[in-house]
Design a protein around this motif. Sequence first.
Motif, PDB file in Angstrom:
ATOM      1  N   ALA A   3       0.838  -1.203   0.000  1.00  0.00           N
ATOM      2  CA  ALA A   3       0.000   0.000   0.000  1.00  0.00           C
ATOM      3  C   ALA A   3       0.866   1.243   0.000  1.00  0.00           C
ATOM      4  CB  ALA A   3      -0.919  -0.004   1.209  1.00  0.00           C
ATOM      5  N   GLN A   4       1.947   1.231   0.735  1.00  0.00           N
ATOM      6  CA  GLN A   4       2.840   2.386   0.749  1.00  0.00           C
ATOM      7  C   GLN A   4       3.436   2.628  -0.628  1.00  0.00           C
ATOM      8  OE1 GLN A   4       5.721   1.558   3.766  1.00  0.00           O
ATOM      9  NE2 GLN A   4       4.420   2.320   5.425  1.00  0.00           N
ATOM     10  N   LEU A   5       3.823   1.563  -1.292  1.00  0.00           N
ATOM     11  CA  LEU A   5       4.409   1.723  -2.630  1.00  0.00           C
ATOM     12  C   LEU A   5       3.379   2.262  -3.617  1.00  0.00           C
ATOM     13  CD1 LEU A   5       6.599  -1.505  -2.866  1.00  0.00           C
ATOM     14  CD2 LEU A   5       7.371   0.839  -2.487  1.00  0.00           C
ATOM     15  N   GLU A   6       2.126   1.798  -3.479  1.00  0.00           N
ATOM     16  CA  GLU A   6       1.075   2.315  -4.367  1.00  0.00           C
ATOM     17  C   GLU A   6       0.834   3.801  -4.115  1.00  0.00           C
ATOM     18  OE1 GLU A   6      -2.434  -0.058  -3.980  1.00  0.00           O
ATOM     19  OE2 GLU A   6      -1.399  -1.908  -4.521  1.00  0.00           O
ATOM     20  N   VAL A   7       0.806   4.195  -2.856  1.00  0.00           N
ATOM     21  CA  VAL A   7       0.621   5.609  -2.524  1.00  0.00           C
ATOM     22  C   VAL A   7       1.778   6.432  -3.091  1.00  0.00           C
ATOM     23  CG1 VAL A   7       0.535   7.272  -0.623  1.00  0.00           C
ATOM     24  CG2 VAL A   7      -0.797   5.165  -0.503  1.00  0.00           C
ATOM     25  N   LEU A   8       2.957   5.901  -2.978  1.00  0.00           N
ATOM     26  CA  LEU A   8       4.119   6.611  -3.526  1.00  0.00           C
ATOM     27  C   LEU A   8       4.012   6.783  -5.036  1.00  0.00           C
ATOM     28  CD1 LEU A   8       7.012   5.033  -1.450  1.00  0.00           C
ATOM     29  CD2 LEU A   8       6.144   7.355  -1.288  1.00  0.00           C
ATOM     30  N   LYS A   9       3.536   5.758  -5.701  1.00  0.00           N
ATOM     31  CA  LYS A   9       3.364   5.862  -7.159  1.00  0.00           C
ATOM     32  C   LYS A   9       2.335   6.940  -7.500  1.00  0.00           C
ATOM     33  CE  LYS A   9       4.602   1.100  -8.234  1.00  0.00           C
ATOM     34  NZ  LYS A   9       4.144  -0.187  -8.697  1.00  0.00           N
ATOM     35  N   LYS A  10       1.225   6.982  -6.757  1.00  0.00           N
ATOM     36  CA  LYS A  10       0.204   8.002  -7.001  1.00  0.00           C
ATOM     37  C   LYS A  10       0.755   9.406  -6.751  1.00  0.00           C
ATOM     38  CE  LYS A  10      -3.754   5.078  -5.924  1.00  0.00           C
ATOM     39  NZ  LYS A  10      -4.855   4.812  -4.993  1.00  0.00           N
ATOM     40  N   ILE A  11       1.566   9.546  -5.682  1.00  0.00           N
ATOM     41  CA  ILE A  11       2.160  10.861  -5.391  1.00  0.00           C
ATOM     42  C   ILE A  11       3.080  11.283  -6.517  1.00  0.00           C
ATOM     43  CG2 ILE A  11       3.773  12.060  -3.842  1.00  0.00           C
ATOM     44  CD1 ILE A  11       2.543  10.454  -1.543  1.00  0.00           C
ATOM     45  N   HIS A  12       3.845  10.348  -7.035  1.00  0.00           N
ATOM     46  CA  HIS A  12       4.733  10.658  -8.166  1.00  0.00           C
ATOM     47  C   HIS A  12       3.926  11.093  -9.387  1.00  0.00           C
ATOM     48  CE1 HIS A  12       8.818   9.829  -6.910  1.00  0.00           C
ATOM     49  NE2 HIS A  12       8.463   8.661  -6.379  1.00  0.00           N
ATOM     50  N   GLU A  13       2.843  10.380  -9.637  1.00  0.00           N
ATOM     51  CA  GLU A  13       2.033  10.692 -10.825  1.00  0.00           C
ATOM     52  C   GLU A  13       1.376  12.066 -10.699  1.00  0.00           C
ATOM     53  OE1 GLU A  13      -0.725   7.482 -11.096  1.00  0.00           O
ATOM     54  OE2 GLU A  13       0.784   6.034 -11.701  1.00  0.00           O
ATOM     55  N   LYS A  14       0.829  12.393  -9.543  1.00  0.00           N
ATOM     56  CA  LYS A  14       0.132  13.672  -9.376  1.00  0.00           C
ATOM     57  C   LYS A  14       1.100  14.834  -9.187  1.00  0.00           C
ATOM     58  CE  LYS A  14      -4.097  11.704  -7.623  1.00  0.00           C
ATOM     59  NZ  LYS A  14      -5.070  11.653  -6.557  1.00  0.00           N
ATOM     60  N   GLY A  15       2.217  14.564  -8.523  1.00  0.00           N
ATOM     61  CA  GLY A  15       3.210  15.600  -8.323  1.00  0.00           C
ATOM     62  C   GLY A  15       2.784  16.687  -7.362  1.00  0.00           C
ATOM     63  N   ARG A  16       1.887  16.424  -6.435  1.00  0.00           N
ATOM     64  CA  ARG A  16       1.383  17.445  -5.515  1.00  0.00           C
ATOM     65  C   ARG A  16       2.282  17.622  -4.283  1.00  0.00           C
ATOM     66  NH1 ARG A  16      -5.061  16.268  -5.361  1.00  0.00           N
ATOM     67  NH2 ARG A  16      -5.426  16.672  -7.565  1.00  0.00           N
ATOM     68  N   VAL A  17       3.037  16.611  -3.915  1.00  0.00           N
ATOM     69  CA  VAL A  17       3.866  16.670  -2.714  1.00  0.00           C
ATOM     70  C   VAL A  17       5.286  16.999  -3.148  1.00  0.00           C
ATOM     71  CG1 VAL A  17       4.642  15.374  -0.713  1.00  0.00           C
ATOM     72  CG2 VAL A  17       2.389  14.962  -1.646  1.00  0.00           C
ATOM     73  N   ASN A  18       6.004  17.724  -2.267  1.00  0.00           N
ATOM     74  CA  ASN A  18       7.371  18.065  -2.651  1.00  0.00           C
ATOM     75  C   ASN A  18       8.257  16.826  -2.620  1.00  0.00           C
ATOM     76  OD1 ASN A  18       8.183  17.588  -0.017  1.00  0.00           O
ATOM     77  ND2 ASN A  18       8.054  19.722   0.581  1.00  0.00           N
ATOM     78  N   LEU A  24      11.239  10.680   1.742  1.00  0.00           N
ATOM     79  CA  LEU A  24      11.034  10.162   3.088  1.00  0.00           C
ATOM     80  C   LEU A  24      10.125   8.938   3.065  1.00  0.00           C
ATOM     81  CD1 LEU A  24      11.419  10.401   6.139  1.00  0.00           C
ATOM     82  CD2 LEU A  24       9.450  11.949   6.175  1.00  0.00           C
ATOM     83  N   ALA A  25       9.038   8.998   2.335  1.00  0.00           N
ATOM     84  CA  ALA A  25       8.118   7.865   2.232  1.00  0.00           C
ATOM     85  C   ALA A  25       8.796   6.671   1.575  1.00  0.00           C
ATOM     86  CB  ALA A  25       6.866   8.278   1.461  1.00  0.00           C
ATOM     87  N   GLU A  26       9.602   6.913   0.537  1.00  0.00           N
ATOM     88  CA  GLU A  26      10.323   5.819  -0.120  1.00  0.00           C
ATOM     89  C   GLU A  26      11.322   5.179   0.845  1.00  0.00           C
ATOM     90  OE1 GLU A  26      12.040   7.637  -3.562  1.00  0.00           O
ATOM     91  OE2 GLU A  26      10.258   7.317  -4.787  1.00  0.00           O
ATOM     92  N   ALA A  27      12.014   6.018   1.616  1.00  0.00           N
ATOM     93  CA  ALA A  27      12.971   5.487   2.577  1.00  0.00           C
ATOM     94  C   ALA A  27      12.262   4.643   3.628  1.00  0.00           C
ATOM     95  CB  ALA A  27      13.728   6.628   3.242  1.00  0.00           C
ATOM     96  N   GLN A  28      11.100   5.108   4.077  1.00  0.00           N
ATOM     97  CA  GLN A  28      10.332   4.337   5.062  1.00  0.00           C
ATOM     98  C   GLN A  28       9.894   2.997   4.473  1.00  0.00           C
ATOM     99  OE1 GLN A  28       7.223   7.061   6.116  1.00  0.00           O
ATOM    100  NE2 GLN A  28       8.375   7.936   7.844  1.00  0.00           N
ATOM    101  N   ALA A  29       9.474   3.027   3.227  1.00  0.00           N
ATOM    102  CA  ALA A  29       9.044   1.781   2.579  1.00  0.00           C
ATOM    103  C   ALA A  29      10.212   0.810   2.457  1.00  0.00           C
ATOM    104  CB  ALA A  29       8.453   2.077   1.210  1.00  0.00           C
ATOM    105  N   LYS A  30      11.391   1.319   2.073  1.00  0.00           N
ATOM    106  CA  LYS A  30      12.569   0.441   1.961  1.00  0.00           C
ATOM    107  C   LYS A  30      12.965  -0.108   3.335  1.00  0.00           C
ATOM    108  CE  LYS A  30      14.481   2.706  -2.108  1.00  0.00           C
ATOM    109  NZ  LYS A  30      15.557   3.574  -2.628  1.00  0.00           N
ATOM    110  N   ASP A  31      12.897   0.747   4.358  1.00  0.00           N
ATOM    111  CA  ASP A  31      13.208   0.284   5.712  1.00  0.00           C
ATOM    112  C   ASP A  31      12.233  -0.806   6.151  1.00  0.00           C
ATOM    113  OD1 ASP A  31      15.360   1.968   5.957  1.00  0.00           O
ATOM    114  OD2 ASP A  31      14.256   3.536   7.057  1.00  0.00           O
ATOM    115  N   TYR A  32      10.962  -0.599   5.803  1.00  0.00           N
ATOM    116  CA  TYR A  32       9.955  -1.584   6.165  1.00  0.00           C
ATOM    117  C   TYR A  32      10.237  -2.920   5.474  1.00  0.00           C
ATOM    118  CZ  TYR A  32       5.534  -3.949   6.798  1.00  0.00           C
ATOM    119  OH  TYR A  32       4.584  -4.877   7.110  1.00  0.00           O
TER     120      TYR A  32
END
Length: 126
Positions: A3-18, A24-32
């Motif tokens: 789910a985290q990876l899917e959210v990250l993909k959506k954030i990348h596609e929309k480009g709304r978050v810096n 940070l989210a990608e690092a958390q996903a890799k740590d997980y």
Amino acid sequence: MCAQLEVLKKIHEKGRVNGYDVELAEAQAKDYIRMDKKVEKIEKDINGIKQSMADFKIEQARQGGQIDLIVQRMNSPVDEERKDGIIWKELKSIAKNPMGKIFIILMIGCIALAGQRILELIGLIK
């Protein structure tokens, strides 16, 4: 994790978050993911330890049973009974034979005469 990876993909596609939030989210996903792999390895190790402990307990119980049997064997009168049984068995086999019967009668007579002679020597019989 997925789910985290899917959210990250959506954030990348929309480009709304810096970019830092995404990193940070990608690092958390890799740590997980890394932590999940370590936890799986630890669970496998624990299962292996549990299995070896179960095997150890079974072996210990088996050895304890063997020790109990040895102690029972040492404390039982079976050996003495077996030895006594061998003596009586041999006497029976001798008594079944006609020559054996004569031998037993002669042995009883000799013992009686020896006893009488001892009593004469002691002075109980004249």
